[in-house]
Design a protein around this motif. Structure first.
Motif, PDB file in Angstrom:
ATOM      1  N   PHE A  53     -29.487 -18.289   9.757  1.00  0.00           N
ATOM      2  CA  PHE A  53     -29.390 -19.496  10.440  1.00  0.00           C
ATOM      3  C   PHE A  53     -28.187 -19.348  11.632  1.00  0.00           C
ATOM      4  CE2 PHE A  53     -25.188 -21.407   8.951  1.00  0.00           C
ATOM      5  CZ  PHE A  53     -25.007 -20.354   7.921  1.00  0.00           C
ATOM      6  N   GLY A  54     -28.151 -20.382  12.466  1.00  0.00           N
ATOM      7  CA  GLY A  54     -27.197 -20.262  13.570  1.00  0.00           C
ATOM      8  C   GLY A  54     -27.323 -21.704  14.241  1.00  0.00           C
ATOM      9  N   TYR A  55     -26.390 -21.710  15.422  1.00  0.00           N
ATOM     10  CA  TYR A  55     -26.346 -22.658  16.242  1.00  0.00           C
ATOM     11  C   TYR A  55     -26.079 -22.542  17.575  1.00  0.00           C
ATOM     12  CZ  TYR A  55     -25.117 -24.868  11.888  1.00  0.00           C
ATOM     13  OH  TYR A  55     -25.296 -25.340  10.418  1.00  0.00           O
ATOM     14  N   ALA A  56     -26.471 -23.409  18.475  1.00  0.00           N
ATOM     15  CA  ALA A  56     -26.187 -23.075  20.053  1.00  0.00           C
ATOM     16  C   ALA A  56     -25.480 -24.094  20.618  1.00  0.00           C
ATOM     17  CB  ALA A  56     -27.496 -23.148  20.727  1.00  0.00           C
ATOM     18  N   ALA A  57     -24.398 -23.865  21.458  1.00  0.00           N
ATOM     19  CA  ALA A  57     -23.821 -25.000  22.081  1.00  0.00           C
ATOM     20  C   ALA A  57     -24.409 -25.195  23.544  1.00  0.00           C
ATOM     21  CB  ALA A  57     -22.270 -24.352  22.285  1.00  0.00           C
ATOM     22  N   ARG A  58     -24.721 -26.368  23.572  1.00  0.00           N
ATOM     23  CA  ARG A  58     -25.484 -26.806  24.901  1.00  0.00           C
ATOM     24  C   ARG A  58     -24.744 -27.798  25.542  1.00  0.00           C
ATOM     25  NH1 ARG A  58     -30.249 -25.221  22.209  1.00  0.00           N
ATOM     26  NH2 ARG A  58     -31.240 -23.723  23.490  1.00  0.00           N
ATOM     27  N   ALA A  59     -24.451 -27.906  26.911  1.00  0.00           N
ATOM     28  CA  ALA A  59     -23.962 -29.241  27.574  1.00  0.00           C
ATOM     29  C   ALA A  59     -24.752 -30.326  27.486  1.00  0.00           C
ATOM     30  CB  ALA A  59     -23.961 -28.728  29.335  1.00  0.00           C
ATOM     31  N   VAL A  60     -24.276 -31.536  26.997  1.00  0.00           N
ATOM     32  CA  VAL A  60     -24.969 -32.683  26.899  1.00  0.00           C
ATOM     33  C   VAL A  60     -25.645 -33.265  28.312  1.00  0.00           C
ATOM     34  CG1 VAL A  60     -24.443 -35.107  26.320  1.00  0.00           C
ATOM     35  CG2 VAL A  60     -23.282 -33.140  24.864  1.00  0.00           C
ATOM     36  N   GLY A  61     -26.735 -33.769  28.060  1.00  0.00           N
ATOM     37  CA  GLY A  61     -27.229 -34.353  29.248  1.00  0.00           C
ATOM     38  C   GLY A  61     -27.933 -33.315  30.223  1.00  0.00           C
ATOM     39  N   ARG A  62     -27.991 -32.020  29.859  1.00  0.00           N
ATOM     40  CA  ARG A  62     -28.402 -31.019  30.825  1.00  0.00           C
ATOM     41  C   ARG A  62     -29.927 -30.511  30.228  1.00  0.00           C
ATOM     42  NH1 ARG A  62     -25.023 -28.697  34.537  1.00  0.00           N
ATOM     43  NH2 ARG A  62     -23.392 -30.390  34.874  1.00  0.00           N
ATOM     44  N   GLY A  63     -30.688 -31.207  29.402  1.00  0.00           N
ATOM     45  CA  GLY A  63     -31.784 -31.115  29.075  1.00  0.00           C
ATOM     46  C   GLY A  63     -32.060 -29.627  28.400  1.00  0.00           C
ATOM     47  N   HIS A  64     -32.939 -28.890  28.953  1.00  0.00           N
ATOM     48  CA  HIS A  64     -33.136 -27.462  28.393  1.00  0.00           C
ATOM     49  C   HIS A  64     -32.526 -26.395  29.054  1.00  0.00           C
ATOM     50  CE1 HIS A  64     -35.959 -28.610  25.588  1.00  0.00           C
ATOM     51  NE2 HIS A  64     -36.659 -29.597  26.520  1.00  0.00           N
ATOM     52  N   PRO A  67     -28.295 -22.079  26.593  1.00  0.00           N
ATOM     53  CA  PRO A  67     -26.993 -22.372  26.012  1.00  0.00           C
ATOM     54  C   PRO A  67     -25.675 -21.782  26.286  1.00  0.00           C
ATOM     55  CG  PRO A  67     -28.287 -21.065  24.486  1.00  0.00           C
ATOM     56  CD  PRO A  67     -29.238 -21.639  25.903  1.00  0.00           C
ATOM     57  N   ALA A  68     -24.602 -22.429  26.061  1.00  0.00           N
ATOM     58  CA  ALA A  68     -23.481 -21.620  26.740  1.00  0.00           C
ATOM     59  C   ALA A  68     -22.654 -20.806  25.727  1.00  0.00           C
ATOM     60  CB  ALA A  68     -22.200 -22.826  27.123  1.00  0.00           C
ATOM     61  N   GLY A  69     -23.247 -20.986  24.676  1.00  0.00           N
ATOM     62  CA  GLY A  69     -22.833 -20.031  23.425  1.00  0.00           C
ATOM     63  C   GLY A  69     -23.641 -19.990  22.145  1.00  0.00           C
ATOM     64  N   PHE A  70     -23.599 -19.008  21.309  1.00  0.00           N
ATOM     65  CA  PHE A  70     -24.258 -19.371  20.000  1.00  0.00           C
ATOM     66  C   PHE A  70     -23.755 -18.443  18.806  1.00  0.00           C
ATOM     67  CE2 PHE A  70     -26.415 -15.127  19.241  1.00  0.00           C
ATOM     68  CZ  PHE A  70     -26.457 -14.309  20.463  1.00  0.00           C
ATOM     69  N   LEU A 100     -18.426 -23.177  17.185  1.00  0.00           N
ATOM     70  CA  LEU A 100     -19.840 -22.408  16.661  1.00  0.00           C
ATOM     71  C   LEU A 100     -19.281 -21.904  15.169  1.00  0.00           C
ATOM     72  CD1 LEU A 100     -20.718 -20.735  19.841  1.00  0.00           C
ATOM     73  CD2 LEU A 100     -22.189 -22.609  18.487  1.00  0.00           C
ATOM     74  N   MET A 101     -18.005 -21.161  14.856  1.00  0.00           N
ATOM     75  CA  MET A 101     -17.707 -20.859  13.972  1.00  0.00           C
ATOM     76  C   MET A 101     -17.486 -21.783  12.686  1.00  0.00           C
ATOM     77  SD  MET A 101     -17.678 -17.376  13.770  1.00  0.00           S
ATOM     78  CE  MET A 101     -16.720 -17.199  12.655  1.00  0.00           C
ATOM     79  N   ASP A 102     -16.969 -22.994  13.215  1.00  0.00           N
ATOM     80  CA  ASP A 102     -16.568 -24.239  12.369  1.00  0.00           C
ATOM     81  C   ASP A 102     -17.932 -24.805  11.787  1.00  0.00           C
ATOM     82  OD1 ASP A 102     -14.736 -26.156  10.932  1.00  0.00           O
ATOM     83  OD2 ASP A 102     -15.727 -27.394  12.530  1.00  0.00           O
TER      84      ASP A 102
END
Ligand SMILES: CC(C)(COP(=O)(O)OP(=O)(O)OC[C@H]1O[C@@H](n2cnc3c(N)ncnc32)[C@H](O)[C@@H]1OP(=O)(O)O)[C@@H](O)C(=O)NCCC(=O)NCCS
Length: 164
Positions: A53-64, A67-70, A100-102
């Motif tokens: 599993f994992g997560y992506a960090a995306r700028a809010v309101g920037r649609g698709h 990601p800026a990080g994962f 992301l680590m949190d």
């Protein structure tokens, strides 16, 4: 006339779970941070596994927007590992790596996991500083683990974060 200017630091980012469709975007981010990046299909294969599993960090309101990080992690029988983490060069030192680590740590607490492990190049000062700040301690070392450009290799620190 005032021209609005919003720096990346001020912009909000949201964290979203990674999906198989993110494979190619992860490849582009990964190659910014690693000499031997994983391919989009390698990421997709990993994300198809139930234990990953994992997560992506995306700028809010920037649609698709990409990601800026994962971060990508695996949990098996109460023990977890960070498979990889990367933040775009343009977005480092904004707190995204920490967030992301949190998010991984929170999920592992929810899953009642016992420990989180990772391996990091002994020369990777930014990552080691991040992990130490998150409570990881070094529990081992693998000599000559990461090949460098020439004939040399760097050692890997094995780090552990207790979750109990
Ligand atoms: C390691 C990495 C993920 C950190 O991501 P980041 O978003 O820049 O990290 P953060 O902004 O959340 O930093 C959190 C804390 O980590 C430490 N840290 C992060 N980068 C640092 C640096 N370059 N130098 C010193 N400390 C650093 C600091 O304590 C920082 O807190 P502070 O900014 O309040 O001082 C990022 O540098 C990266 O993608 N590197 C390339 C890929 C990589 O090496 N991945 C790890 C492989 S194991």
């Amino acid at each position: 006339m005032r021209i609005p200017f919003v720096t990346a630091r001020q912009r909000d980012f949201s964290l979203e779970p990674l999906t198989v469709e993110d494979g190619d975007a992860l490849f582009h981010l990964h190659r910014e941070g690693f000499a031997r990046p994983w391919t989009g299909s390698e990421f997709a294969d990993l994300l198809e596994q139930d234990t990953v599993f994992g997560y992506a960090a995306r700028a809010v309101g920037r649609g698709h927007e990409a990601p800026a990080g994962f971060v990508l992690a695996r949990l098996v029988a109460g023990e977890a590992e960070i498979l990889t983490i990367a933040v775009a060069r343009s977005h480092r030192r904004l707190g995204l790596g920490w967030r992301l680590m949190d998010a991984v740590l929170r999920e592992l607490h929810a899953q009642r996991a016992e420990a989180l492990f990772l391996e990091v190049d002994e020369t990777n000062a930014p990552a080691i500083a991040l992990y130490r700040r998150l409570g990881f301690i070094q529990v081992g070392k693998r000599p000559d683990y990461y090949r460098t450009g020439g004939s040399g290799a760097n050692g890997a620190l094995v780090m552990r974060r207790d979750l109990r």
